[in-house]
Scaffold this motif. Structure first.
Motif, PDB file in Angstrom:
ATOM      1  N   PRO A   1       4.288  -5.988  -7.355  1.00  0.00           N
ATOM      2  CA  PRO A   1       3.930  -4.559  -7.400  1.00  0.00           C
ATOM      3  C   PRO A   1       5.129  -3.649  -7.647  1.00  0.00           C
ATOM      4  O   PRO A   1       5.010  -2.640  -8.351  1.00  0.00           O
ATOM      5  CB  PRO A   1       3.311  -4.310  -6.019  1.00  0.00           C
TER       6      PRO A   1
ATOM      7  N   TYR B   1      -0.777  -2.250 -16.373  1.00  0.00           N
ATOM      8  CA  TYR B   1      -1.388  -2.383 -15.045  1.00  0.00           C
ATOM      9  C   TYR B   1      -2.453  -3.482 -15.042  1.00  0.00           C
ATOM     10  O   TYR B   1      -2.514  -4.295 -14.122  1.00  0.00           O
ATOM     11  CB  TYR B   1      -1.999  -1.057 -14.619  1.00  0.00           C
TER      12      TYR B   1
ATOM     13  N   ARG C   1      -2.194 -11.092 -10.750  1.00  0.00           N
ATOM     14  CA  ARG C   1      -2.328 -11.131  -9.297  1.00  0.00           C
ATOM     15  C   ARG C   1      -3.645 -11.800  -8.890  1.00  0.00           C
ATOM     16  O   ARG C   1      -3.716 -12.511  -7.895  1.00  0.00           O
ATOM     17  CB  ARG C   1      -2.275  -9.706  -8.739  1.00  0.00           C
TER      18      ARG C   1
END
Length: 312
Positions: free
Chosen positions: A232, A303, A310
């Motif tokens: 992140p 993003y 993830r």
């Protein structure tokens, strides 16, 4: 004896008074909030919201004899047939593809080194590497312009001392791009390293100890344990660096004015030339909104790409 109906109104009067007082108390904080927020809201409307809407409307107009006329999507069609604008997009894409990965990689290595317990004067080193980020954009660009001068520049003097010939840093298309990438990397590597360092310090020492007990070496620990948890923070650095590169103006305008031969021309530099040198404000507004859309699209793609990793 009085009937129940005659006792009703006197009994309900205190209730109504209490409700009225409570209503006044609820309204007072709202009024005070508007008093404090009002000036900021007015300034936001005058200096941000109104110019934003006005520029969007202006991008659909063109001027004829000093009078704006509705042009629909003509400015946007013109843009994608404009070789200078397309060249600025390709230049920005090249800088983005080279400079951002190199800078984030160097920042990550620097953050790891600054996080080592054996390093003395860690606070001093962190301040030293962060110092370029607080230097004004124009000032450091001027310094690089002096350092990279073909005749008498310090970099060429050092090259001459080791027997290498002088390099035309700012007047050669290839070397001008290299100079721009080097100046950007110098200024923003320390900034991103400090952010990544904060992310590293948020990871507990037990993570390193557990990896060591499992027999993982230093490289495996960072690649398989630390870096996934740091994703992140890396995403934040990548997105903000990408936005900064797509908005690039100060460095390349001071160093090369977008030259030579448009080699370092970016959309924002081209926007400046169109708007404030050619006074074609409708076309400049259209370029600005395309840059905004490009930033939003690239940031969203980054993003989504990191989010997909993830989820895996």
């Amino acid at each position: 004896m009085a009937s129940p109906t005659t006792l009703g109104p006197p009994a309900s009067a205190p209730v109504r008074a209490a409700k009225t007082a409570a209503g006044r108390r609820r309204r007072r904080p709202r009024l005070s909030a508007w008093i404090f927020a009002g000036p900021a809201a007015v300034l936001f409307a005058l200096f941000f919201a109104y110019p934003l809407v006005a520029s969007l409307l202006q991008s659909f107009t063109t001027e004829k004899a000093g009078t704006p006329h509705w042009a629909g999507l003509d400015q946007y069609r013109r843009m994608f047939q404009d070789p200078s604008f397309l060249r600025s997009l390709s230049n920005t894409g090249m800088i983005l593809a080279v400079q951002v990965p190199v800078m984030i990689g160097l920042a990550l290595i620097l953050a790891v080194l600054l996080n080592q317990s054996w390093l003395r004067l860690r606070g001093t080193w962190r301040a030293v590497y962060f110092l370029p980020a607080v230097t004004t954009l124009v000032a450091y660009a001027v310094v690089f312009q002096v350092l990279l001068k073909t005749d008498g520049g310090l970099v060429n003097q050092l090259l001459g001392a080791v027997g290498a010939g002088p390099v035309d840093w700012l007047n050669s298309p290839t070397w001008a791009r290299v100079s721009l990438i080097a100046s950007l990397t110098w200024r923003w590597t320390g900034y991103n390293a400090v952010i990544l360092l904060a992310g590293l310090q948020a990871i507990g020492k037990e993570q390193y100890e557990a990896a060591a007990l499992d027999g993982a070496g230093t490289a495996a620990t960072y690649l398989r344990v630390i870096l996934p948890q740091l994703r992140p923070v890396v995403l934040f650095c990548v997105v903000t660096s990408t936005i900064g590169t797509l908005q690039l103006f100060d460095e390349n305008y001071v160093l090369t004015r977008g030259g030579p031969d448009d080699a370092t021309l970016t959309p924002v530099v081209y926007l400046y030339k169109v708007g404030f040198q050619q006074l074609d404000f409708g076309y400049a507004a259209a370029i600005a909104w395309v840059v905004v859309a490009l930033i939003a699209a690239v940031s969203a793609l980054q993003y989504l790409a990191f989010g997909r990793e993830r989820r895996r």
